[in-house]
Each structure stands twice: as C-alpha cells, then as structure tokens.
Design a protein around this motif. Structure first.
Motif, PDB file in Angstrom:
ATOM      1  N   SER A  13       1.346 -10.350  -3.108  1.00  0.00           N
ATOM      2  CA  SER A  13      -0.007 -10.234  -3.657  1.00  0.00           C
ATOM      3  C   SER A  13      -0.534 -11.534  -4.255  1.00  0.00           C
ATOM      4  O   SER A  13      -1.598 -11.539  -4.870  1.00  0.00           O
ATOM      5  CB  SER A  13      -0.028  -9.156  -4.759  1.00  0.00           C
ATOM      6  OG  SER A  13       0.863  -9.493  -5.814  1.00  0.00           O
ATOM      7  N   THR A  18      -2.658 -13.635  -0.066  1.00  0.00           N
ATOM      8  CA  THR A  18      -4.098 -13.408   0.081  1.00  0.00           C
ATOM      9  C   THR A  18      -4.665 -14.255   1.213  1.00  0.00           C
ATOM     10  O   THR A  18      -5.469 -13.784   2.028  1.00  0.00           O
ATOM     11  CB  THR A  18      -4.821 -13.718  -1.246  1.00  0.00           C
ATOM     12  OG1 THR A  18      -4.223 -12.948  -2.293  1.00  0.00           O
ATOM     13  CG2 THR A  18      -6.300 -13.388  -1.159  1.00  0.00           C
ATOM     14  N   TRP A  33      -1.090  -3.614   3.331  1.00  0.00           N
ATOM     15  CA  TRP A  33      -0.858  -4.663   2.332  1.00  0.00           C
ATOM     16  C   TRP A  33      -0.067  -4.080   1.172  1.00  0.00           C
ATOM     17  O   TRP A  33      -0.511  -3.135   0.516  1.00  0.00           O
ATOM     18  CB  TRP A  33      -2.198  -5.217   1.846  1.00  0.00           C
ATOM     19  CG  TRP A  33      -2.112  -6.521   1.093  1.00  0.00           C
ATOM     20  CD1 TRP A  33      -1.036  -7.067   0.475  1.00  0.00           C
ATOM     21  CD2 TRP A  33      -3.190  -7.447   0.887  1.00  0.00           C
ATOM     22  NE1 TRP A  33      -1.346  -8.265  -0.100  1.00  0.00           N
ATOM     23  CE2 TRP A  33      -2.675  -8.526   0.137  1.00  0.00           C
ATOM     24  CE3 TRP A  33      -4.532  -7.456   1.237  1.00  0.00           C
ATOM     25  CZ2 TRP A  33      -3.454  -9.620  -0.262  1.00  0.00           C
ATOM     26  CZ3 TRP A  33      -5.309  -8.533   0.850  1.00  0.00           C
ATOM     27  CH2 TRP A  33      -4.782  -9.610   0.107  1.00  0.00           C
ATOM     28  N   ILE A  35       1.280  -4.301  -2.476  1.00  0.00           N
ATOM     29  CA  ILE A  35       1.060  -4.883  -3.797  1.00  0.00           C
ATOM     30  C   ILE A  35       1.765  -3.982  -4.798  1.00  0.00           C
ATOM     31  O   ILE A  35       1.495  -2.780  -4.852  1.00  0.00           O
ATOM     32  CB  ILE A  35      -0.451  -4.997  -4.119  1.00  0.00           C
ATOM     33  CG1 ILE A  35      -1.118  -5.959  -3.121  1.00  0.00           C
ATOM     34  CG2 ILE A  35      -0.668  -5.464  -5.545  1.00  0.00           C
ATOM     35  CD1 ILE A  35      -2.630  -6.080  -3.288  1.00  0.00           C
ATOM     36  N   THR A  40      -3.486  -3.402  -9.882  1.00  0.00           N
ATOM     37  CA  THR A  40      -4.015  -4.489  -9.060  1.00  0.00           C
ATOM     38  C   THR A  40      -4.689  -3.922  -7.821  1.00  0.00           C
ATOM     39  O   THR A  40      -5.770  -4.373  -7.427  1.00  0.00           O
ATOM     40  CB  THR A  40      -2.889  -5.459  -8.646  1.00  0.00           C
ATOM     41  OG1 THR A  40      -2.257  -5.975  -9.812  1.00  0.00           O
ATOM     42  CG2 THR A  40      -3.440  -6.619  -7.825  1.00  0.00           C
ATOM     43  N   ILE A  41      -4.078  -2.921  -7.216  1.00  0.00           N
ATOM     44  CA  ILE A  41      -4.676  -2.266  -6.051  1.00  0.00           C
ATOM     45  C   ILE A  41      -6.012  -1.634  -6.414  1.00  0.00           C
ATOM     46  O   ILE A  41      -7.014  -1.771  -5.694  1.00  0.00           O
ATOM     47  CB  ILE A  41      -3.715  -1.201  -5.478  1.00  0.00           C
ATOM     48  CG1 ILE A  41      -2.473  -1.867  -4.885  1.00  0.00           C
ATOM     49  CG2 ILE A  41      -4.425  -0.344  -4.420  1.00  0.00           C
ATOM     50  CD1 ILE A  41      -1.421  -0.884  -4.407  1.00  0.00           C
ATOM     51  N   PHE A  44      -8.586  -4.296  -6.865  1.00  0.00           N
ATOM     52  CA  PHE A  44      -8.900  -4.860  -5.544  1.00  0.00           C
ATOM     53  C   PHE A  44      -9.888  -3.952  -4.813  1.00  0.00           C
ATOM     54  O   PHE A  44     -10.901  -4.408  -4.251  1.00  0.00           O
ATOM     55  CB  PHE A  44      -7.608  -4.999  -4.741  1.00  0.00           C
ATOM     56  CG  PHE A  44      -7.635  -6.073  -3.688  1.00  0.00           C
ATOM     57  CD1 PHE A  44      -8.704  -6.185  -2.799  1.00  0.00           C
ATOM     58  CD2 PHE A  44      -6.584  -6.966  -3.563  1.00  0.00           C
ATOM     59  CE1 PHE A  44      -8.721  -7.180  -1.817  1.00  0.00           C
ATOM     60  CE2 PHE A  44      -6.596  -7.957  -2.591  1.00  0.00           C
ATOM     61  CZ  PHE A  44      -7.663  -8.062  -1.717  1.00  0.00           C
ATOM     62  N   ASN A  50      -8.998  -9.936  -4.450  1.00  0.00           N
ATOM     63  CA  ASN A  50      -7.784  -9.943  -5.251  1.00  0.00           C
ATOM     64  C   ASN A  50      -8.162 -10.293  -6.685  1.00  0.00           C
ATOM     65  O   ASN A  50      -8.754 -11.346  -6.930  1.00  0.00           O
ATOM     66  CB  ASN A  50      -6.795 -10.981  -4.689  1.00  0.00           C
ATOM     67  CG  ASN A  50      -5.411 -10.885  -5.326  1.00  0.00           C
ATOM     68  OD1 ASN A  50      -5.267 -10.562  -6.502  1.00  0.00           O
ATOM     69  ND2 ASN A  50      -4.388 -11.191  -4.554  1.00  0.00           N
ATOM     70  N   PHE A  66      -3.667  -0.117   1.365  1.00  0.00           N
ATOM     71  CA  PHE A  66      -2.818  -0.667   0.310  1.00  0.00           C
ATOM     72  C   PHE A  66      -1.632   0.249   0.034  1.00  0.00           C
ATOM     73  O   PHE A  66      -1.757   1.479   0.068  1.00  0.00           O
ATOM     74  CB  PHE A  66      -3.619  -0.838  -0.983  1.00  0.00           C
ATOM     75  CG  PHE A  66      -4.670  -1.915  -0.918  1.00  0.00           C
ATOM     76  CD1 PHE A  66      -4.329  -3.247  -1.081  1.00  0.00           C
ATOM     77  CD2 PHE A  66      -6.001  -1.585  -0.693  1.00  0.00           C
ATOM     78  CE1 PHE A  66      -5.292  -4.239  -1.023  1.00  0.00           C
ATOM     79  CE2 PHE A  66      -6.981  -2.571  -0.631  1.00  0.00           C
ATOM     80  CZ  PHE A  66      -6.623  -3.910  -0.795  1.00  0.00           C
ATOM     81  N   SER A  68       2.008   0.571  -2.606  1.00  0.00           N
ATOM     82  CA  SER A  68       2.867   0.073  -3.675  1.00  0.00           C
ATOM     83  C   SER A  68       4.313   0.521  -3.460  1.00  0.00           C
ATOM     84  O   SER A  68       5.182   0.227  -4.278  1.00  0.00           O
ATOM     85  CB  SER A  68       2.369   0.569  -5.043  1.00  0.00           C
ATOM     86  OG  SER A  68       2.358   1.988  -5.093  1.00  0.00           O
TER      87      SER A  68
END
Length: 332
Positions: A13, A18, A33, A35, A40-41, A44, A50, A66, A68
């Motif tokens: 991340s 990025t 992606w 992260i 943070t997701i 985003f 980001n 996204f 995690s």
C-alpha cells in the motif's frame, strides 16, 4: 499466462505499490489490491486516492477490488505483484494457506528478506515452492513520484523464461513507461539492494557537507563495488553500465525523491538511526540491506569499502566523520 484475462493483484500500500497499480491499470481492466488496514481501504474508497502516499494520483475505484485478507486475494488472483518492504514480507505472508506454486509472481521489492538473507525470488522458491521461471523482477531506474507525474521512465523486467518475462513487461509498459528485458534475476535483485546501501552513503556524505566532486568519485567507485559483488555471487556476462545497474544506482544516489539518500543525509547531519527512522514516513530499504549484504559477504569476501562503511555507521555506532575520513583514502 494471459495478461488480458488473468486476475492481477498488487500486494502493498506504499508509494511504489500505488505507482505500480497506476501502471497496471493502463493495461488491465481491473485489479485486486491488498492493503492491510481496513481504515486505509475505507479512506481510499471514499476519496479515490491512497490517503497516505501519492495522493495526487486519482483512481477509478470501481476498477479495484480491495482486500485486507492475504489468503482471499491470493486465492482469487493469478498474477501477484509484490510491492512491500522486504522486511515485512514474512509478516504479510505469515499464515498464508494459499498454494503459490501455480501463481505468477512479479516482484517490485528492492530488498533482501533479512531473516535468512534471501533474495525475494529465493525466499518464495524456498518457502512457497514457486518455481524460479514463474517469477519476474521489476528493476529501475524509476521513482514512484515520477510515475505519478507520468514522466517518461524506463524499467527493466528480469526473469528466466523470456516469453513470460515479456508478458510481465506488457503489464506495466505504457506511453510513459518503457521496458527492457533481462535474464539476470540474481544480479538485478542484488544490484537493487546495493544501490540503496550506496545511496545511504551518498546521503551521509551530503550530510557531512562533502561536495559534488566527492560524490562523483563515490558513485564511480560504487559501480565498481557493485560489479565485484554481483560477479562473485552470480558470475554471468552482464553489462554493469546498463540501466538496471548503473542507471538505478544513479537515480537513487542523486534524486530528490530517494528515501535512502534522505535517510543517509539525516544520519550524516547527526540523527541517530532511530530518530531518522521515526522522522521518515517511508522505509529506507538500504538500512536492512546493509546488514544483509554484510552478512552475505562473509562468504564471498569481496572488497566493499562503501557498503562496509554504511554498515559500520548504522550497526556498529561508528562515527560518520571518522569512518568517512577513512573511506576517502580507500576511494583514491
């Protein structure tokens, strides 16, 4: 491997992850992606960029899934592009149950997995059974910040299987990203580690107020040091003056965007290692690389005065001023 239909995942991340995601989305319709932090997701998805790195790069988040959960994203992806600090790779893959042996992996990690002093491709091969010819390596010269600005940049993609390496290159090339191919995954990976260590040396010299004349000598001696090491570790016919080696070293040693040079400059100005790390918002890979190269070189005994100088300062508490005074005599 089919870049038009295979699902591509980015693991990481930070700024480089990025930038890689931006490059990938020039060529594929959607990406996965990973992260780690849910917050943070969420940020985003809310702001379409980001929230921590390269904030000026806007993304169409409808083209991004996204995750995690490292197991979910690896299960649902065919190609994994790694862009996390090397020191964190074992942490991120801790508890991984997905079989990676059938995945294609492109590493954008510029470091050594320090727990065992293994290159990333060696680590994945040893612990996850990924065949070496299923992997590729992204090497510079290229800073994430310039990718964000779409400034013309060149990347070298290294791999054993030429056809697969070409397909890896197709994933990231665009009007502003030009690519060349290499079969030297060992030399390019080691060079990417060494250029970070040497860039710390360049930063320390800057912090100590050495001038441009000294820097020119430092870097010209550094490329010789790099050649001695990579030739000892993996002796093949290579042109050390090509962009993957000399070019990457130059941009990291001189650029305003170089976090390793910045870290070294702070050390040269009198910051402790801890204080410099706390003040920086990004990881300086060369800090870990210095210890790994020192450990690996216990076997090869290559003459590496610049790398050893960095190691002594960072890990043995040696005086920057006195250690660099000693180095100046060794560079003559």
């Amino acid at each position: 491997m089919n870049i038009k239909t295979d699902k591509v995942a980015v693991i990481g991340s930070g700024s480089w992850a990025t930038a890689i995601s931006k490059m990938l989305l020039e060529n594929v319709g959607e990406i996965n992606w990973f992260i780690r932090r849910e917050e943070t997701i969420e940020a985003f998805q809310k702001y379409s960029h980001n929230p921590r790195y390269l904030r000026d790069v806007e993304f169409d988040t409808s083209r991004i899934s996204f995750y995690s959960d490292i197991n979910k994203i690896t299960e649902e992806s065919d190609i994994l592009v790694l862009a996390i600090p090397s020191a964190f790779l074992p942490v991120v893959f801790e508890g991984l149950t997905t079989d990676l042996s059938e995945k294609y992996i492109l590493s954008g990690i510029k470091g050594i997995v320090s727990e065992e002093n293994l290159l990333v491709v060696e680590y994945l091969n040893k612990h996850f059974g990924v065949a070496l010819d299923m992997m590729g390596v992204i090497t510079g010269p290229c800073h994430a910040e310039e990718v964000a600005l779409e400034k013309l940049s060149y990347l070298t993609i290294a791999g054993i299987d030429e056809e697969r390496t070409e397909k890896f290159a197709q994933l990231i090339q665009s009007e502003y990203i030009l690519t060349t191919l290499s079969d030297d995954i060992w030399g390019t990976e080691y060079a990417s580690v060494l250029k970070n260590v040497i860039s710390i040396a360049a930063g320390i010299a800057h912090g100590l107020r050495y001038g441009d004349n000294f820097h020119a000598v430092l870097i010209s001696r550094a490329i010789q040091e790099m050649k001695r090491f990579v030739d000892a570790v993996h002796p093949i016919n290579r042109d050390i003056k090509s962009p993957a080696y000399l070019g990457d070293l130059l941009v990291t040693a001189y650029s305003q965007f170089s976090r390793n040079r910045m870290f070294g400059t702070m050390i040269g100005k009198g910051y402790s290692v801890k204080a410099a790390q706390l003040e920086m918002n990004m990881i300086a890979e060369g800090y870990y690389g210095a210890a790994s190269i020192h450990a690996i070189n216990q076997k090869y005994k290559v003459n590496m005065p610049i790398s050893e100088t960095v190691y002594e300062i960072l890990y043995e508490g040696a005086s920057c001023k006195k250690t660099f005074e000693k180095l100046t005599g060794q560079l003559a």
